[in-house]
Scaffold this active site. Structure first.
Site, mmCIF file in Angstrom:
data_model
loop_
_atom_site.group_PDB
_atom_site.id
_atom_site.type_symbol
_atom_site.label_atom_id
_atom_site.label_comp_id
_atom_site.label_asym_id
_atom_site.label_seq_id
_atom_site.Cartn_x
_atom_site.Cartn_y
_atom_site.Cartn_z
ATOM 1 N N ASP A 177 0.860 -1.178 0.000
ATOM 2 C CA ASP A 177 0.000 0.000 0.000
ATOM 3 C C ASP A 177 0.896 1.227 0.000
ATOM 4 O O ASP A 177 1.974 1.226 0.584
ATOM 5 C CB ASP A 177 -0.972 -0.003 1.184
ATOM 6 C CG ASP A 177 -0.297 -0.114 2.532
ATOM 7 O OD1 ASP A 177 -0.030 0.927 3.157
ATOM 8 O OD2 ASP A 177 -0.040 -1.249 2.980
ATOM 9 N N GLU A 213 -7.981 3.982 12.386
ATOM 10 C CA GLU A 213 -6.959 3.747 13.394
ATOM 11 C C GLU A 213 -6.813 4.976 14.291
ATOM 12 O O GLU A 213 -7.069 6.106 13.856
ATOM 13 C CB GLU A 213 -5.622 3.398 12.745
ATOM 14 C CG GLU A 213 -5.149 4.368 11.685
ATOM 15 C CD GLU A 213 -3.907 3.881 10.966
ATOM 16 O OE1 GLU A 213 -2.900 3.630 11.660
ATOM 17 O OE2 GLU A 213 -3.937 3.760 9.722
#
Length: 243
Positions: free
Chosen positions: A51, A138
């Site tokens: 990613d 997150e």
């Protein structure tokens, strides 16, 4: 004013140097061991990916593909108005290299869910994304004073809006985030889990981010490494569906 003896000054400097060295050693040890990647069996998890975001700089995706990586999740947006400056460049580069693409949005706890969904969709436009959309949830990088239920409510609003627009969304988080925000909620959404343990979580997951400090040809510096949960046959089914 009394000036300390030279011996005392030298001792103080030595103590300072030692203290700095210990701190740097602790940081190095944390990066190398506390967050070191687990062994990931290539026979069990044969399909690997990465990613990326603008923080990775210019990526040579042809080299990435030659290095054996077959998919990439590309950062597109964050919050209600931020757009990643390299999303378009990464999207085009990965596509030309034959790497399957997904796009992710970093979820802000202090922004309205619908506003974040709109920002995400504006950046995506009509681009083809073989692996669809991802919401990155997150605590790191977010305010720590937002109640958990408020975060869940905003996330639910974002998910509902994206679902209404025809998108099936994957959710990304780490183990702590899963237990705090996803456990017993948001059922039915594919999971992309970040974990440095050999067994990420005791639930079904689709992708596993297992290393923040990987080395990949075509990327300068550290790279995030990921594995697909299924077999080569499972991956081939996805390829057939998106072609």
């Amino acid at each position: 004013m009394r000036i300390p003896p030279l011996k005392d000054i030298i001792i103080a400097i030595l103590f300072l140097v030692i203290a700095v060295a210990l701190v740097l050693t602790a940081i190095w040890a944390y990066r190398e061991y506390m967050t070191s990647a687990p062994y990931v069996d290539t026979e069990r998890y044969p399909v690997r990916g990465i990613d990326v975001s603008s923080h990775n700089g210019t990526v040579d995706f042809k080299k990435v593909k030659k290095d054996g990586y077959e998919f990439v999740f590309i950062k597109a947006t964050e919050g209600g108005d931020f757009k990643d400056s390299r999303f378009r460049e990464n999207y085009i580069g990965a596509g030309k290299a034959g790497i399957l693409r997904g796009a992710y949005h970093f979820f802000r706890f202090d922004k309205d869910g619908v506003d974040q969904a709109v920002n995400f969709l504006q950046a995506i436009g009509h681009r083809k994304l073989e692996l669809g959309l991802v919401i990155d949830v997150e605590e790191e990088g977010n305010p720590d004073n937002i109640p958990t239920e408020d975060v869940k409510e905003k996330l639910q609003r974002m998910l509902e809006f994206l679902n209404m627009m025809g998108h099936r969304v994957t959710l990304y988080t780490n183990v702590q985030g899963y237990e705090k925000y996803f456990l017993n909620t948001f059922a039915g959404h594919p999971l992309w889990i970040c974990s440095f343990s050999r067994t990420p979580v005791d639930v079904d997951w689709s992708f596993w981010q297992y290393d923040h400090h990987g080395k990949v040809s075509g990327i300068k510096g550290d790279a995030d490494l990921n594995a697909f949960s299924g077999s080569r046959e499972d991956w081939d089914k996805i390829l057939n569906q998106v072609q």
